[in-house]
Design an enzyme around this catalytic site. Structure first.
Site, mmCIF file in Angstrom:
data_model
loop_
_atom_site.group_PDB
_atom_site.id
_atom_site.type_symbol
_atom_site.label_atom_id
_atom_site.label_comp_id
_atom_site.label_asym_id
_atom_site.label_seq_id
_atom_site.Cartn_x
_atom_site.Cartn_y
_atom_site.Cartn_z
ATOM 1 N N GLY A 54 0.756 -1.275 0.140
ATOM 2 C CA GLY A 54 -0.004 0.126 0.067
ATOM 3 C C GLY A 54 1.127 1.181 -0.012
ATOM 4 C CB CYS A 81 5.209 -3.974 0.160
ATOM 5 S SG CYS A 81 6.029 -2.414 -0.260
ATOM 6 C CE1 TYR A 82 1.105 0.686 5.914
ATOM 7 C CE2 TYR A 82 -0.235 -1.007 6.035
ATOM 8 C CZ TYR A 82 0.133 0.187 6.395
ATOM 9 O OH TYR A 82 -0.585 0.903 7.527
ATOM 10 C CG HIS A 167 5.447 -5.403 -4.734
ATOM 11 N ND1 HIS A 167 4.183 -5.343 -4.112
ATOM 12 C CD2 HIS A 167 6.084 -4.145 -4.350
ATOM 13 C CE1 HIS A 167 4.054 -4.266 -3.391
ATOM 14 N NE2 HIS A 167 5.187 -3.399 -3.752
ATOM 15 C CD GLU A 169 2.637 -8.461 -5.294
ATOM 16 O OE1 GLU A 169 2.057 -7.108 -4.925
ATOM 17 O OE2 GLU A 169 3.401 -9.118 -4.596
ATOM 18 C CG ASP A 225 -17.799 -8.212 -18.288
ATOM 19 O OD1 ASP A 225 -17.145 -9.095 -18.767
ATOM 20 O OD2 ASP A 225 -17.555 -7.016 -18.577
ATOM 21 C CE LYS A 363 -13.753 -8.077 -20.010
ATOM 22 N NZ LYS A 363 -15.459 -7.580 -20.256
#
Length: 507
Positions: A54, A81-82, A167, A169, A225, A363
């Site tokens: 964050g 991280c945060y 990070h 990810e 969607d 998506k």
């Protein structure tokens, strides 16, 4: 879900990537706000908790926190991280501004630990921080180091709690997915039993539970969607669902007829309404894109609420996706980029309750769900089309004349993409009519007409995108057809902007 991961979002724009990576590893993940209660976490029975990054510093006065009792649940926790800094801070360590900020690639050395199983030393990781853990809290040890972070990876000595400064990810971190896998399966003992089939069955039960015996109307557009949301809900409640297709006058060429035909084939109960004159009247003299979105969103709801009375419906079904929530700041701490027609475009007071069964999905996951539900492939892989339609592809005021010009030009672009076998190789392609005119020459005569921009992007989930590298010969061919066949355009340009810094749509 038998095995799931709760991801606490502290406002990182990367939080959706954490969710994606966890799901790719076969474990269901759910993103929640830091104000979630201990009882709510426990009720989900997660196999692990991940605390995201964050933009805040943990020592700020109003820095986001989570109930400290989560550390006593004996649920494995990974801070990123945060989240890493918050763990250290909450347990009595010191977090302070780093003398050298660390952004980009760093090389990680580490002690032997199951977290690093099958990871090579000096592996490349992606840092993005101005603060660091300068002093470890009691009962923690450092097991990973970079040149600028002596506590780049920390772990509690007796509890299954880990923190990483980088990070893991993002794809820039070489073995980030493997580290995440080690945490999920070797530390948290999660079970890789999540699949789109499981998600479908879980959601069908959830929809039945939420709606009880009440009726639902669906705002259906023909896009993937809303079509998938409708097919899923129809599986759950059958004829209690009525799908309403509203032609707002902002559709592409022949779209209303094609959409109604395709949706009827799915066995859905479709009611078609032509309300184009209402929308166009309300959009007169409106240029601001946010105002256009709000007007269209409010008008849709007014129409749906009026229709709902006819069917005694209590719920409005929408195909809202996770990226819609992020861009509309529907996830804690994320910045508002633009109002989404399914989120920020809705009025504050609405009589219908919202039903959004796809809001945790990206998506590509929605497309996988569509195939699982048996939808035709050409419908599932149809390019995204925004709810506000061509209103946000005409920059400035929307007029009937400009809508007709844009429809014809866009139809040529899409037709040629399919002829050249390029349509399925792009994520999204469309035309934008610009609010400027340029001088041209046609048949020895001077012209002063409109400029059209072509836009085609490659993406996986719509959160980031790169311009499609369409062949120059193709673009030249499309340009010639548009200028020769569409009266009112004398110049065609191609948009090569990525997202970020641009968005995919122009408005």
């Amino acid at each position: 879900m038998d095995s799931s991961v709760v991801i606490v979002s502290f406002g990182s724009q990367y939080v959706q990537l954490i969710a994606r990576k966890v799901r790719e590893l076969g474990v269901y993940s759910e993103i929640v706000s830091p104000d979630i209660t201990i009882e709510e976490i426990s009720s989900r029975n997660p196999c692990a908790i991940i605390l995201s990054g964050g933009p805040h510093s943990v020592y700020e006065k109003n820095a986001p926190r989570i109930d400290r009792r989560i550390y006593d649940l004996n649920i494995p926790i990974l801070g990123i991280c945060y989240g890493h800094q918050l763990i250290a801070y909450e347990f009595g360590g010191i977090v302070e501004p780093s003398e050298k900020h660390e952004y980009g690639k760093a090389y990680l050395k580490f002690k032997e630990d199951v977290f690093f199983k099958d990871i090579p030393q000096n592996t490349s990781v992606w840092m993005s921080h101005a603060d660091k853990v300068s002093k470890l809290p009691p009962h923690f040890e450092s097991i990973g180091f970079s040149d600028n972070s002596e506590n780049a990876v920390i772990k509690h000595q007796t509890k299954p709690i880990y923190g990483v400064q980088y990070h893991l990810e993002v794809y820039h971190t070489e073995h980030g997915k493997k580290m995440l896998s080690n945490f999920l399966f070797n530390i948290a003992n999660c079970k890789p039993n999540w699949s789109m089939k499981n998600f479908k069955e879980h959601k069908i039960e959830e929809i039945r539970e939420i709606t009880q015996d009440k009726k639902v109307i669906c705002a259906i557009s023909g896009g993937v969607d809303s079509a998938v949301a409708a097919a899923l809900t129809h599986k759950a409640i059958g004829d209690r669902l009525t799908c309403i297709f509203v032609d707002h006058g902002l559709l592409r060429k022949n779209e209303a007829k094609e959409v109604i035909s395709n949706l009827t084939k799915l066995g859905l109960n479709i009611v078609a309404l032509d309300r184009s004159s209402i929308f166009l009247e309300k959009l007169k003299n409106v240029e601001d894109p946010e105002q256009k979105r709000k007007i269209i969103g409010n008008t849709f709801i007014e129409i749906f609420e009026e229709e709902a009375k006819k069917y005694n419906a209590e719920f409005l079904l929408q195909g809202t996706l996770y990226p819609d929530l992020v861009e509309s700041a529907g996830i804690h701490g994320s910045a508002k980029i633009k109002s989404h027609h399914n989120v920020g475009g809705l009025p504050e007071k609405m009589h219908l309750k919202l039903l959004e069964p796809l809001k945790e999905l990206f998506k590509d996951e929605v497309r996988a769900l569509g195939l699982e539900l048996g939808l035709p492939k050409d419908m599932v892989y149809r390019h995204p089309f925004p709810g506000p339609g061509l209103a946000i592809r005409i920059i400035g005021e929307v007029t009937e004349e400009d809508l007709n010009i844009l429809r014809e030009a866009d139809a040529i672009f899409i037709e040629e993409l399919k002829k050249w076998d390029l349509y399925d190789k792009t994520w999204q392609a469309f035309s934008v009519l610009l609010p400027i005119k340029s001088v041209g020459v046609m048949g020895d005569n001077r012209t002063y007409e409109k400029v059209l921009a072509l836009r085609a992007v490659d993406s996986q989930d719509g959160m980031t995108a790169e311009p499609s590298k369409l062949p120059y010969e193709f673009l030249e061919h499309v340009m010639r057809r548009i200028i020769q066949e569409v009266k009112g355009i004398n110049r065609v340009v191609y948009d090569i902007s990525s997202k970020p810094p641009a968005t995919i749509e122009w408005e």
